[in-house]
Design a protein around this motif. Structure first.
Motif, PDB file in Angstrom:
ATOM      1  N   PRO A 145       0.815  -1.223   0.000  1.00  0.00           N
ATOM      2  CA  PRO A 145       0.000   0.000   0.000  1.00  0.00           C
ATOM      3  C   PRO A 145       0.845   1.268   0.000  1.00  0.00           C
ATOM      4  N   LEU A 146       2.035   1.204   0.585  1.00  0.00           N
ATOM      5  CA  LEU A 146       2.901   2.375   0.562  1.00  0.00           C
ATOM      6  C   LEU A 146       3.784   2.389  -0.679  1.00  0.00           C
ATOM      7  N   ALA A 147       4.284   1.196  -1.030  1.00  0.00           N
ATOM      8  CA  ALA A 147       5.220   1.132  -2.154  1.00  0.00           C
ATOM      9  C   ALA A 147       4.546   1.533  -3.469  1.00  0.00           C
ATOM     10  N   GLU A 148       3.264   1.256  -3.605  1.00  0.00           N
ATOM     11  CA  GLU A 148       2.574   1.536  -4.872  1.00  0.00           C
ATOM     12  C   GLU A 148       1.579   2.684  -4.727  1.00  0.00           C
ATOM     13  N   CYS A 149       1.740   3.433  -3.684  1.00  0.00           N
ATOM     14  CA  CYS A 149       0.820   4.547  -3.424  1.00  0.00           C
ATOM     15  C   CYS A 149       0.996   5.616  -4.517  1.00  0.00           C
ATOM     16  N   VAL A 150      -0.105   6.109  -5.028  1.00  0.00           N
ATOM     17  CA  VAL A 150       0.001   7.148  -6.056  1.00  0.00           C
ATOM     18  C   VAL A 150       0.054   8.514  -5.397  1.00  0.00           C
ATOM     19  N   ASP A 151       0.709   9.445  -6.068  1.00  0.00           N
ATOM     20  CA  ASP A 151       0.803  10.797  -5.514  1.00  0.00           C
ATOM     21  C   ASP A 151      -0.345  11.646  -6.046  1.00  0.00           C
ATOM     22  N   GLY A 152      -0.274  12.930  -5.748  1.00  0.00           N
ATOM     23  CA  GLY A 152      -1.357  13.818  -6.141  1.00  0.00           C
ATOM     24  C   GLY A 152      -1.557  13.903  -7.648  1.00  0.00           C
ATOM     25  N   ALA A 153      -0.501  13.608  -8.395  1.00  0.00           N
ATOM     26  CA  ALA A 153      -0.605  13.652  -9.859  1.00  0.00           C
ATOM     27  C   ALA A 153      -1.010  12.309 -10.434  1.00  0.00           C
ATOM     28  N   GLY A 154      -1.258  11.351  -9.570  1.00  0.00           N
ATOM     29  CA  GLY A 154      -1.691  10.036 -10.038  1.00  0.00           C
ATOM     30  C   GLY A 154      -0.565   9.100 -10.399  1.00  0.00           C
ATOM     31  N   GLN A 159       4.713   6.140  -1.247  1.00  0.00           N
ATOM     32  CA  GLN A 159       4.668   7.132  -0.178  1.00  0.00           C
ATOM     33  C   GLN A 159       5.942   7.028   0.651  1.00  0.00           C
ATOM     34  N   PRO A 160       6.555   8.164   0.965  1.00  0.00           N
ATOM     35  CA  PRO A 160       7.747   8.108   1.813  1.00  0.00           C
ATOM     36  C   PRO A 160       7.378   7.512   3.166  1.00  0.00           C
ATOM     37  N   ILE A 171       9.832  -4.926   4.326  1.00  0.00           N
ATOM     38  CA  ILE A 171       9.630  -3.519   4.657  1.00  0.00           C
ATOM     39  C   ILE A 171      10.969  -2.805   4.669  1.00  0.00           C
ATOM     40  N   ALA A 172      11.929  -3.426   5.336  1.00  0.00           N
ATOM     41  CA  ALA A 172      13.237  -2.783   5.465  1.00  0.00           C
ATOM     42  C   ALA A 172      13.855  -2.516   4.090  1.00  0.00           C
ATOM     43  N   THR A 177      11.084   3.086   1.769  1.00  0.00           N
ATOM     44  CA  THR A 177      11.238   3.048   3.231  1.00  0.00           C
ATOM     45  C   THR A 177      12.670   3.388   3.603  1.00  0.00           C
ATOM     46  N   TYR A 178      12.799   4.275   4.556  1.00  0.00           N
ATOM     47  CA  TYR A 178      14.128   4.685   5.011  1.00  0.00           C
ATOM     48  C   TYR A 178      14.158   4.613   6.529  1.00  0.00           C
TER      49      TYR A 178
END
Lengths: 455, 739
Positions: A145-154, A159-160, A171-172, A177-178
């Protein structure tokens, strides 16, 4: 069983002390006291025409989501410290003018020690927040869900995510992910014999205390292959540095009498030390059984999990003299490190959860400030922050931790040792100078953690 | 296989396996007299703890017929009360012991029995076991509320420091006390159970309560006494175990008793001396492994599952419970077989609702719905096994884990799902092999052992889940299913297909054979139904469906790991299934959705004390629900809705109107929740006022009410109540038409 296992995962993931290094050669003691830069409050903010540049960013606010295990029935409030630290960090930043000229708003999500809710938290974060920062979720397994999250431009930039801790290799090793304090997994995740880069600071210190070519006992928590991946590199490196001994895998369900044979082994071999990388209840059991059997071990070492007043209370007199190995400055050194003072003054709960989230927040803050410096407050997008996080080198959170480059996916190499004093408090013993950490040396070890483990 | 051969073969094979393991994993320790004496010295304290735990289990079972999975939880509560008194409040240890063992534990037992356990006495085995699981969950929740799980609870052993030296090992006074206590309890209780009127009364009540009453035995008093003894044993076990764990943890203390199951079964759940012997054998095995063996590599987790393996072996060797004859085969109303039309309609509704939900719910709630339907798929596999065949199998996640692994290993495609179904079916048949001779409680315990072995040993093997890997997006003919809405619809379509198939099976000849076998294995054998093949097929069917559920879990999360399939969570979802409807194909998805609803309430819609309390006392409510409706709520609700459809509509409309009203008026979540429930009840009451009918006013409350049939007509509900009370199944042609 679930909680114990998950706490071991959390403890192991937090234990980045000295087992591995980033390949430094110098033995310099680093970590001079200093202050992390606070939020920018410049004239540039007054004149900027702020825009809503991405999801979670408006012209007035920047929303950060923190997902934490606070509402589980098995361990209510276990990660309360994380939420507290994030809110405190937001207050500190906002008092200094905010982040990227905007007020930081912390959105929280209770993951309840449940994989499903942890995933829901990520989904919620992707939809509603700019970034996922300071999260402490012990049960999470899936990061898509985070790795493939789209940003405001689609665009699927992802997601950071700057979590407090990572509980599994996927995850690591995730590209968005940082981890501020380094990771203890090998990326990409693999199996079988492989090469680990491991630090030598810990071994050097233990040899200094115990003496060269010593024989002792190692204890690790839980013995599933993924845990062995995290814990065995430290043991192998210590063995390579002349600290020999068998490894015992402690299980949460073991009664103290299960340690009798381990203690008898220590007695017959004349163990000079015990080194534990497990939950503190297991360590307490070993200490108690040794005391009951009249086995005197000159040196007891415990990694991070014992840096907890609950350990001192549980172990009682047996805790006195135990040395605890940390990867960060002790909380007691707020008077010599400004950042630690800021943390201690603003966060009431001083534990691994709160500290790890605070450090994660500072890493995120540094990345955002780098973007603002380069592109201005309207240059803030998920993609730009991801780029900034990727570029961070030698992050030390104002001297709280040893320098770490998150994108290198290496563990933190530094160590600080404290000893439980007669009054039950924690006293620094290494390095001698307050406010410093020891970060030195590295080596490479090639082995299969599963095959290497033996009781 | 003849009994004698089987009883010899299994132990011989087990010993051979142990010898093979020992020879390959020998740690090099010399075997001397000293080391053997030390081995016994290590083993006896562990054995003592197992023995005390198991003794409580045996006493309660032999006197009430209930195998109390919550025995460890009772001990845990008593241990924490002891800590509270002796450490936190500073009372002298002897006084604290007397207060806990002599006062608190007995009172606690009586309250527990009267409020909850008594209701389970005549319930089916599955209901009894799951009821005790509910009690265990309740006690864990209450303990977490009172004693912060993250805090420290140091506690000293009894007897102070020092002890007895044996071959260089110190046996502390606490451990000596543990050993002595175990022996004393075993001897004393054996005397009580076999040589006193109380003991005879306990056994008589279990055999035939009505007959025992006629002989002047008071079942209530006997039941209370049995639970008191069990609770006292649990308290002693908890107090003696507590100093042996590094920091008192509710979970550790609660689940320790699972290790003692093997000892209890060794004594055939009735012989206390043999229970003690079983505990000693178990303790010796555990100590032998830790002293002389060096388990490496893939065998490392074996030490943790030794008690479960021992349980499995003992169950296979132990003489089985005989088939019951001469008593009602069922004391509960069985749900009617659904028509294909109704199940097709229900399936269509499910799919349509999934589309609506996917388009209107927030992404978080869609994620929760996906989890709910996935759990429903896994539980759907348990319907033919538990609901129809009546076989108490409590390892849904073990079968689902096989499916998840195969799906994940083969890349997560639809074809991989089919392969997962096949593999899980085979796994089901393999699991069925011991089940062919195990029955009722023994089968239930073997399934728990299997679940533990699967999660703690099989699933952590290097070839299984151990390289973390993300699956690619799921597509069907190029159509991407990975978005929340699409995956939800996909999962619901799969559920619908499997539900229809299962109902078709239920309506077939094979389905009738399953029911016949469940009702009476002896009678079924008499008419030529093969128990072995029928059971094997139903396990295969259960495995296939549960395996598909596991595969969908892996597809949805695009990830699979051993930690997704914990044994305790498996028990919890089985409990939910039983509460909703163990014999219906709608029960599984309802159980999953109930969990999602509670999560959404607690998290988003009505966070606060009410939903926290609901979460805490939910397990207790589940026990109460089970005791009144052992087949689940859905059949009962459906029956009432059929009888009074407009009443049901009024209730639903009242609920919906109140919810919408609260949302429009922005009423805070908790208040809205209370108002919604109140609205539903008010709507129902208003309907009864406006449209009173004899059927509506004559509830199935007290079937012994003498006014029945005089001032109020008898209804179907009354007939069902009488059937329950008399212990006979509902007969054909006995439906009463309300006037």
């Amino acid at each position: 069983m679930k909680l114990q296992r998950l706490l071991v995962v959390g403890a192991a993931a937090c234990l980045v002390a000295a087992g591995c290094s980033s390949g430094r050669d110098d033995a310099a003691v680093v970590g001079a006291p200093g202050a992390t830069a606070s939020g920018s409050a410049s004239a540039a903010c007054d004149s900027a025409d702020l825009q809503a540049t991405d999801i979670g960013i408006t012209k007035d606010t920047i929303t950060i989501e923190t997902v934490a295990d606070v509402g589980s029935q098995a361990a209510p409030g276990i990660a309360n410290g994380s939420l507290e630290a994030m809110k405190a960090w937001a207050d500190v930043v906002n008092k200094s003018g905010g982040l990227a000229c905007r007020e930081v708003v912390i959105r929280t999500f209770d993951s309840k020690l449940d994989p499903g809710e942890s995933r829901s938290g990520m989904v919620d974060s992707c939809q509603n927040a700019f970034a996922d920062v300071g999260s402490f979720t012990l049960a999470v397994a899936d990061v898509t869900p985070l790795a493939e999250c789209v940003d405001g431009a689609g665009k699927p930039t992802g997601q950071p995510q700057v979590p407090a801790v990572s509980t599994n290799a996927l995850i690591a090793c995730n590209k968005t992910t940082y981890l501020a304090q380094g990771i203890t997994f090998s990326c990409p995740p693999s199996q079988g014999a492989r090469t680990f880069t491991v630090g030598t600071s810990l071994g050097d210190y233990l040899r200094q205390v115990v003496g060269g070519d010593a024989h002792g006992q190692f204890q690790i928590g839980y013995t599933s292959p993924s845990f062995l991946d995290v814990t065995m590199p430290t043991v192998v490196q210590l063995r390579a540095q002349g600290l020999a001994g068998p490894v015992y895998g402690a299980k949460a369900a073991d009664p103290q009498s299960a340690y009798t044979s381990v203690v008898q082994g220590m007695k017959s071999s004349g163990a000079q030390f015990v080194f534990a990388n497990s939950t503190f209840p297991s360590f307490v059991q070993l200490q108690r059984e040794a005391a009951a059997q009249g086995v005197e071990v000159p040196h007891w070492f415990c990694q991070g999990a014992c840096y907890d007043p609950a350990y001192v209370k549980a172990a009682g007199d047996l805790a006195k003299g135990t040395e605890i190995l940390l990867a960060s400055l002790p909380f007691e050194e707020a008077d010599v490190n400004e950042e630690m003072k800021t943390f201690v003054d603003n966060v009431d709960t001083h534990n691994t959860f709160a500290f790890s989230s605070w450090v994660a927040a500072r890493l995120f803050q540094q990345a955002v400030e780098a973007v603002v410096t380069k592109d201005g407050p309207n240059g803030l997008t998920r993609a730009s922050v991801l780029g900034a996080l990727e570029a961070v080198k030698d992050f030390d959170a104002g001297g709280l931790i040893g320098p770490n480059t998150p994108s290198a996916h290496l563990p933190n190499l530094c160590v600080v040792a404290v000893k439980v004093g007669a009054d039950g408090g924690f006293e620094r013993v290494f390095p001698k100078e307050a406010g410093t950490l020891s970060c030195a040396g590295s080596g490479k070890q090639t082995f299969d953690p599963i095959a290497e483990f033996s009781r | 296989m003849p009994l004698v051969t089987r009883r010899v073969a299994v132990p011989v094979l087990s010993v051979a396996l142990l010898v093979y393991l020992a020879s390959n994993a020998w740690a090099g320790e010399p075997v001397t007299v000293d080391s053997l004496v030390q081995l016994v010295a290590f083993a006896l304290p562990i054995a003592g703890l197992y023995a005390i735990s198991a003794t409580g289990l045996v006493v309660v079972y032999s006197a009430t017929g209930i195998f109390n999975v919550a025995q460890g939880a009772i001990g845990m509560v008593c241990a924490f009360v002891y800590w509270e008194l002796s450490v936190n409040r500073g009372l002298p240890v002897p006084l604290a012991l007397i207060l806990v063992v002599g006062v608190f534990a007995p009172l606690f037992a009586v309250v527990l029995n009267r409020v909850l356990m008594q209701r389970l006495r005549n319930a089916p085995l599955i209901t009894q076991l799951l009821g005790t699981v509910g009690v265990m969950a309740l006690l864990l929740g209450v303990a977490a509320l009172i004693w912060d799980p993250t805090a420290s609870y140091p506690i000293d052993g009894l007897g102070g420091s020092g002890g007895i030296h044996i071959s260089g090992v110190l046996l502390s006074w606490h451990r000596v006390i543990t050993i002595v206590t175990a022996v004393v309890i075993a001897v004393a209780l054996r005397f009580v159970l076999t040589s006193t009127r109380l003991g005879v009364s306990m056994r008589a009540v279990v055999d035939n309560e009505d007959l025992a009453s006629l002989h002047g035995i008071r079942p209530q008093r006997v039941s209370d006494t049995a639970w008191i003894i069990g609770s006292v044993c649990a308290a002693l076990a908890g107090i003696l175990i507590a100093p042996e764990v590094g920091n008192m943890s509710a979970e550790t203390l609660t689940f320790f008793v699972i290790n003692a199951f093997a000892a209890a079964v060794f004594g055939r759940l009735k012989s206390l001396p043999m229970t003690y012997v079983g505990a000693v054998v178990l303790g010796l095995i555990v100590s032998f492994t830790s002293t002389f063996l060096d388990l490496e590599g893939r065998w490392t987790p074996l030490a943790g599952v030794l008690p479960a393996l021992a349980l499995f072996v003992v169950l296979l060797v132990a003489p089985q419970q005989s088939i019951r004859l001469g008593r009602p085969v069922r004391r509960y109303h069985i749900e009617t077989v659904p028509t294909m039309r109704s199940v097709l309609t229900g399936s269509a509704v499910l799919v349509i609702l999934s589309v609506v939900a996917g388009l209107t719910f927030s992404p978080v709630n869609v994620t929760r719905m996906i989890s709910a339907v996935t759990v429903g798929l896994i539980l759907l596999g348990m319907v033919p096994l538990l609901g129809w065949a009546g076989m108490p199998f409590f390892a849904p996640y073990a079968l689902a884990g096989v499916g998840a692994w195969v799906t994940w290993s083969l890349g997560g495609s639809i074809l991989a799902l089919l392969a997962a179904a096949a593999a899980s079916a085979v796994a089901g048949v393999v699991v069925a092999l011991p089940a062919l001779r195990l029955r009722e409680l023994y089968l239930a315990l073997s399934s728990i052992a299997f679940a533990l072995i699967a999660v703690s040993f099989l699933f952590v093997q290097p070839e299984v889940f151990e390289i973390p890997r993300q699956l690619d997006r799921l597509t069907i003919a190029g159509f991407d299913l990975s978005s929340g809405t699409r995956f939800l619809v996909y999962a619901c379509v799969l559920y619908a297909i499997l539900a229809v198939l299962l109902v078709a099976v239920r309506r077939s000849q094979y389905g009738r054979r399953i029911i016949a076998l469940r009702d009476s294995e002896a009678a079924a054998a008499c008419i030529g139904i093969s128990a072995a093949s029928t059971k094997a097929l139903v396990f295969a069917l259960a495995g296939a469906v549960a395996g598909i559920g596991g595969g969908v879990l892996a597809q949805g999360q695009r990830f699979a790991s051993s930690e997704q399939f914990p044994m305790v969570a498996g028990l919890a979802i089985i409990l939910s299934l039983t509460v909703m409807g163990i014999g219906t194909v709608s029960g599984p998805v309802a159980a999953g959705l109930l969990g999602a609803l509670l999560t959404a309430l607690a998290h988003d819609w009505a966070p606060g004390h009410i939903t926290d309390a609901l979460e805490l006392f939910g397990p207790a409510l589940a026990v109460l629900a089970l005791s009144s409706q052992p087949r689940g709520q859905i059949p009962e609700v459906a029956a009432r809705a059929r009888e009074h459809p407009w009443r049901a509509v009024a209730t639903v409309v009242g609920l919906a109107v109140t919810i919408v009203g609260c949302r429009l008026m922005s009423v805070p979540g908790e208040i809205g929740f209370v108002l919604a429930v109140t609205g539903a009840l008010v709507a129902r009451m208003l309907y009864d006022l406006v449209r009173p009918s004899p059927a509506a006013s004559a509830t199935a409350g007290d079937a012994t009410d003498i006014r029945l049939g005089v001032s109020r007509p008898i209804t179907s509900a009354h007939v069902r109540e009488w059937d329950r009370a008399l212990g006979v199944p509902a007969g054909v042609g006995r439906e009463v038409v309300a006037s």
